[in-house]
Design a protein around this motif. Structure first.
Motif, PDB file in Angstrom:
ATOM      1  N   MET A  62      49.360  89.150 -68.906  1.00 49.09           N
ATOM      2  CA  MET A  62      49.365  88.859 -67.503  1.00 49.09           C
ATOM      3  C   MET A  62      48.542  87.606 -67.262  1.00 49.09           C
ATOM      4  SD  MET A  62      48.449  91.189 -64.203  1.00 49.09           S
ATOM      5  CE  MET A  62      50.077  91.851 -64.151  1.00 49.09           C
ATOM      6  N   GLY A  63      48.971  86.767 -66.287  1.00 48.03           N
ATOM      7  CA  GLY A  63      48.311  85.507 -65.977  1.00 48.03           C
ATOM      8  C   GLY A  63      46.985  85.726 -65.267  1.00 48.03           C
ATOM      9  N   LYS A  64      46.293  84.640 -65.074  1.00 47.50           N
ATOM     10  CA  LYS A  64      44.981  84.710 -64.448  1.00 47.50           C
ATOM     11  C   LYS A  64      45.053  84.750 -62.932  1.00 47.50           C
ATOM     12  CE  LYS A  64      44.299  79.792 -64.362  1.00 47.50           C
ATOM     13  NZ  LYS A  64      43.375  78.731 -64.399  1.00 47.50           N
ATOM     14  N   GLY A  65      46.206  84.546 -62.348  1.00 54.65           N
ATOM     15  CA  GLY A  65      46.322  84.545 -60.894  1.00 54.65           C
ATOM     16  C   GLY A  65      46.032  83.170 -60.321  1.00 54.65           C
ATOM     17  N   MET A  66      46.073  83.098 -59.003  1.00 51.65           N
ATOM     18  CA  MET A  66      45.853  81.825 -58.319  1.00 51.65           C
ATOM     19  C   MET A  66      44.393  81.411 -58.403  1.00 51.65           C
ATOM     20  SD  MET A  66      48.281  81.670 -55.000  1.00 51.65           S
ATOM     21  CE  MET A  66      48.099  79.900 -55.014  1.00 51.65           C
ATOM     22  N   ASP A  67      44.189  80.132 -58.470  1.00 57.18           N
ATOM     23  CA  ASP A  67      42.848  79.558 -58.452  1.00 57.18           C
ATOM     24  C   ASP A  67      42.169  79.966 -57.141  1.00 57.18           C
ATOM     25  OD1 ASP A  67      40.634  77.838 -58.186  1.00 57.18           O
ATOM     26  OD2 ASP A  67      41.660  76.231 -59.253  1.00 57.18           O
ATOM     27  N   PRO A  68      40.996  80.573 -57.207  1.00 56.69           N
ATOM     28  CA  PRO A  68      40.319  80.982 -55.969  1.00 56.69           C
ATOM     29  C   PRO A  68      40.018  79.810 -55.042  1.00 56.69           C
ATOM     30  CG  PRO A  68      38.951  81.427 -57.896  1.00 56.69           C
ATOM     31  CD  PRO A  68      40.260  80.932 -58.401  1.00 56.69           C
ATOM     32  N   ARG A  69      39.984  78.594 -55.591  1.00 49.67           N
ATOM     33  CA  ARG A  69      39.755  77.408 -54.750  1.00 49.67           C
ATOM     34  C   ARG A  69      40.950  77.117 -53.849  1.00 49.67           C
ATOM     35  NH1 ARG A  69      38.408  73.330 -59.377  1.00 49.67           N
ATOM     36  NH2 ARG A  69      40.159  74.515 -60.155  1.00 49.67           N
ATOM     37  N   SER A  70      42.101  77.773 -54.124  1.00 56.63           N
ATOM     38  CA  SER A  70      43.279  77.545 -53.295  1.00 56.63           C
ATOM     39  C   SER A  70      43.155  78.242 -51.942  1.00 56.63           C
ATOM     40  CB  SER A  70      44.548  78.026 -54.011  1.00 56.63           C
ATOM     41  OG  SER A  70      44.568  79.444 -54.112  1.00 56.63           O
ATOM     42  N   ARG A  71      42.174  79.101 -51.802  1.00 52.93           N
ATOM     43  CA  ARG A  71      41.944  79.824 -50.546  1.00 52.93           C
ATOM     44  C   ARG A  71      40.883  79.073 -49.756  1.00 52.93           C
ATOM     45  NH1 ARG A  71      40.426  84.792 -52.465  1.00 52.93           N
ATOM     46  NH2 ARG A  71      42.614  85.300 -52.723  1.00 52.93           N
ATOM     47  N   LYS A  72      41.289  78.482 -48.637  1.00 56.00           N
ATOM     48  CA  LYS A  72      40.368  77.702 -47.797  1.00 56.00           C
ATOM     49  C   LYS A  72      40.128  78.451 -46.493  1.00 56.00           C
ATOM     50  CE  LYS A  72      40.368  74.322 -50.727  1.00 56.00           C
ATOM     51  NZ  LYS A  72      39.241  74.138 -51.599  1.00 56.00           N
ATOM     52  N   THR A  73      38.880  78.650 -46.157  1.00 55.94           N
ATOM     53  CA  THR A  73      38.556  79.307 -44.895  1.00 55.94           C
ATOM     54  C   THR A  73      37.940  78.281 -43.941  1.00 55.94           C
ATOM     55  OG1 THR A  73      36.391  79.999 -45.695  1.00 55.94           O
ATOM     56  CG2 THR A  73      38.192  81.565 -45.969  1.00 55.94           C
ATOM     57  N   PHE A  74      38.160  78.514 -42.660  1.00 56.38           N
ATOM     58  CA  PHE A  74      37.632  77.631 -41.627  1.00 56.38           C
ATOM     59  C   PHE A  74      37.492  78.433 -40.340  1.00 56.38           C
ATOM     60  CE2 PHE A  74      42.183  77.513 -41.407  1.00 56.38           C
ATOM     61  CZ  PHE A  74      42.479  77.451 -40.064  1.00 56.38           C
ATOM     62  N   GLU A  75      36.714  77.912 -39.429  1.00 53.42           N
ATOM     63  CA  GLU A  75      36.478  78.562 -38.148  1.00 53.42           C
ATOM     64  C   GLU A  75      37.263  77.839 -37.061  1.00 53.42           C
ATOM     65  OE1 GLU A  75      34.385  81.272 -37.671  1.00 53.42           O
ATOM     66  OE2 GLU A  75      34.060  81.320 -39.834  1.00 53.42           O
ATOM     67  N   ALA A  76      37.863  78.602 -36.176  1.00 48.42           N
ATOM     68  CA  ALA A  76      38.543  78.034 -35.006  1.00 48.42           C
ATOM     69  C   ALA A  76      38.684  79.116 -33.958  1.00 48.42           C
ATOM     70  CB  ALA A  76      39.923  77.486 -35.379  1.00 48.42           C
ATOM     71  N   ASP A  77      38.375  78.768 -32.743  1.00 47.40           N
ATOM     72  CA  ASP A  77      38.544  79.674 -31.611  1.00 47.40           C
ATOM     73  C   ASP A  77      37.793  80.991 -31.807  1.00 47.40           C
ATOM     74  OD1 ASP A  77      39.499  79.936 -29.040  1.00 47.40           O
ATOM     75  OD2 ASP A  77      41.387  80.865 -29.661  1.00 47.40           O
ATOM     76  N   GLY A  78      36.597  80.911 -32.418  1.00 48.19           N
ATOM     77  CA  GLY A  78      35.761  82.086 -32.596  1.00 48.19           C
ATOM     78  C   GLY A  78      36.203  83.042 -33.686  1.00 48.19           C
ATOM     79  N   LYS A  79      37.090  82.591 -34.565  1.00 47.63           N
ATOM     80  CA  LYS A  79      37.610  83.453 -35.625  1.00 47.63           C
ATOM     81  C   LYS A  79      37.584  82.703 -36.955  1.00 47.63           C
ATOM     82  CE  LYS A  79      41.602  86.258 -36.852  1.00 47.63           C
ATOM     83  NZ  LYS A  79      42.893  86.802 -36.482  1.00 47.63           N
ATOM     84  N   THR A  80      37.444  83.451 -38.036  1.00 44.75           N
ATOM     85  CA  THR A  80      37.550  82.865 -39.370  1.00 44.75           C
ATOM     86  C   THR A  80      38.998  82.995 -39.833  1.00 44.75           C
ATOM     87  OG1 THR A  80      35.276  83.459 -39.896  1.00 44.75           O
ATOM     88  CG2 THR A  80      36.735  83.005 -41.760  1.00 44.75           C
ATOM     89  N   TRP A  81      39.566  81.876 -40.255  1.00 48.94           N
ATOM     90  CA  TRP A  81      40.952  81.817 -40.721  1.00 48.94           C
ATOM     91  C   TRP A  81      40.973  81.471 -42.202  1.00 48.94           C
ATOM     92  CZ3 TRP A  81      44.537  83.238 -37.197  1.00 48.94           C
ATOM     93  CH2 TRP A  81      44.155  83.196 -35.861  1.00 48.94           C
ATOM     94  N   THR A  82      42.000  81.936 -42.903  1.00 49.53           N
ATOM     95  CA  THR A  82      42.171  81.633 -44.321  1.00 49.53           C
ATOM     96  C   THR A  82      43.526  80.991 -44.527  1.00 49.53           C
ATOM     97  OG1 THR A  82      40.800  83.517 -44.939  1.00 49.53           O
ATOM     98  CG2 THR A  82      42.205  82.582 -46.665  1.00 49.53           C
ATOM     99  N   LEU A  83      43.515  79.833 -45.167  1.00 45.75           N
ATOM    100  CA  LEU A  83      44.728  79.088 -45.480  1.00 45.75           C
ATOM    101  C   LEU A  83      44.927  79.141 -46.986  1.00 45.75           C
ATOM    102  CD1 LEU A  83      46.674  77.090 -43.843  1.00 45.75           C
ATOM    103  CD2 LEU A  83      45.378  75.290 -44.977  1.00 45.75           C
ATOM    104  N   GLN A  84      46.122  79.532 -47.439  1.00 49.73           N
ATOM    105  CA  GLN A  84      46.407  79.581 -48.876  1.00 49.73           C
ATOM    106  C   GLN A  84      47.906  79.418 -49.080  1.00 49.73           C
ATOM    107  OE1 GLN A  84      45.407  83.245 -50.912  1.00 49.73           O
ATOM    108  NE2 GLN A  84      45.076  82.138 -52.825  1.00 49.73           N
TER     109      GLN A  84
END
Length: 120
Positions: A1-23
């Motif tokens: 089985m592979g190692k999965g996605m690079d954890p650096r591919s998950r980017k979090t940021f704040e907007a409108d009082g909420k934490t969002w995750t982009l991947q």
């Protein structure tokens, strides 16, 4: 089985009082291809993108962790985060980390989105 996605591919940021995750997972990239009607490599290699395409790409990156978000809401999140210019670094960072095998011969990352600018 592979190692999965690079954890650096998950980017979090704040907007409108909420934490969002982009991947950009495989499913997110498929959604993007379907929404823009282009293969991912052709889309990423384009010199410029419409605002609609950039909003769609942002939406596709959000839906892995926020499946309830619509494309219109994705535009609202962009605005709340400081606008498209503010969010492009997050988009490019997530895309580049998601597609590390796309290293170009000149040493640049092929996963980055065009020149990072919308078409005029």
């Amino acid at each position: 089985m592979g190692k999965g996605m690079d954890p650096r591919s998950r980017k979090t940021f704040e907007a409108d009082g909420k934490t969002w995750t982009l991947q950009f997972t495989t499913n997110a990239l498929v959604e993007l291809e379907e929404a823009v009607g282009k293969k991912i490599d052709a889309f990423l290699e384009a010199e410029s993108h419409s605002l609609k395409d950039l909003r769609t790409m942002f939406w596709a990156g959000l839906i892995e962790h926020h499946p309830e978000v619509t494309q219109k809401q994705a535009g609202d999140i962009i605005d709340a985060a400081g606008g498209l210019e503010a969010i492009m670094g997050i988009i490019n960072g997530a895309m580049t980390a998601s597609l590390p095998e796309a290293d170009a011969e000149d040493g640049s990352k092929g996963g980055a989105v065009g020149n990072g600018k919308a078409a005029a």
